[in-house]
Write an enzyme that holds these catalytic residues in place. Structure first.
Site, PDB file in Angstrom:
ATOM      1  CG  HIS A 144       1.096   0.705  -3.367  1.00 24.28           C
ATOM      2  ND1 HIS A 144       0.855   1.854  -2.647  1.00 24.28           N
ATOM      3  CD2 HIS A 144       2.433   0.430  -3.180  1.00 24.28           C
ATOM      4  CE1 HIS A 144       1.981   2.251  -2.053  1.00 24.28           C
ATOM      5  NE2 HIS A 144       2.947   1.417  -2.372  1.00 24.28           N
ATOM      6  CG  ASN A 154       9.921   1.384  -2.219  1.00 22.84           C
ATOM      7  OD1 ASN A 154       8.729   1.683  -2.172  1.00 22.84           O
ATOM      8  ND2 ASN A 154      10.456   0.500  -1.410  1.00 22.84           N
ATOM      9  CG  ASP A 201      -1.477   4.142  -2.847  1.00 17.06           C
ATOM     10  OD1 ASP A 201      -0.581   4.527  -3.626  1.00 17.06           O
ATOM     11  OD2 ASP A 201      -1.241   3.468  -1.818  1.00 17.06           O
ATOM     12  CG  ASN A 253       8.239   3.800   1.002  1.00 17.10           C
ATOM     13  OD1 ASN A 253       8.602   4.588   1.870  1.00 17.10           O
ATOM     14  ND2 ASN A 253       8.053   2.517   1.238  1.00 17.10           N
TER      15      ASN A 253
END
Length: 197
Positions: A24, A72, A97, A118
């Protein structure tokens, strides 16, 4: 007429050592490579909710950002920097990513949706626009959507990590074209299929 070039590169990721080597954080890896290549220094900037560096690429000022808000809430940091420095949306590149591309592949694109990412969802909402550039860095897919969260927050294999870092290196090499607004040349470099040994 050439398009305006990139003035802000944002790499999406999660802060802290627990996340540093996870899939991520591919966007963070790119920013780290740019800082190294252009001899910048990341500094914590509380008002921007992130780590920032300023470098010169081909005589152009380029700001580099790693939000420290967690994925987020990336938009809070992205929008704060863009507004403070009065950077137009089309001069922003967000790297992140991408599950739908294999490691070692990348896609440079202007505009579009968030495709369930997100960090991108929050950035689009905070900027109030989709009209920024994005660099999707392939991390591959675990094959089952129920495994996605654990997969993106897990560490890639050594081979996959090397392939993701190769994409980051390609993006570093494409940066002079990106700051000059030569997006087609940058795409040609970044979309080339990597040769197999």
């Amino acid at each position: 007429m050439s398009q305006p070039g990139i003035r802000l590169v944002i790499g999406l990721g999660n802060p802290g050592p627990d996340y540093a080597l996870t899939r991520h954080n591919a966007g963070f890896w790119l920013v780290d490579k740019l800082v190294e290549a252009y001899h910048g220094q990341l500094r914590a900037e509380a008002k921007f909710h992130g780590l920032m560096a300023r470098v010169s690429v081909g005589g152009h000022d380029l700001r580099l950002l790693k939000p420290t808000t967690y994925m987020n809430h990336s938009g809070r940091s992205v929008a704060a920097v863009a507004r403070y420095f009065d950077i137009a949306v089309e001069q922003i590149l967000i790297a992140y990513d991408e599950l739908d591309l294999p490691p070692g592949r990348a896609k440079l694109k202007h505009g579009g949706g968030h495709a369930g990412h997100n960090g991108m969802r929050d950035s689009i909402a905070a900027l109030g626009s989709r009209d920024f550039w994005r660099l999707r860095m392939g991390i591959g897919h675990p094959g089952d959507k129920t495994r996605v969260i654990g997969y993106v927050l897990g560490r890639p294999s050594q081979a996959d990590a090397a392939a993701i870092l190769d994409v980051a290196d390609d993006a570093v090499r494409a940066m002079p074209d990106l700051v000059e607004g030569r997006f087609q040349l940058a795409m040609n470099r970044l979309h080339a299929v990597p040769s197999t040994p």
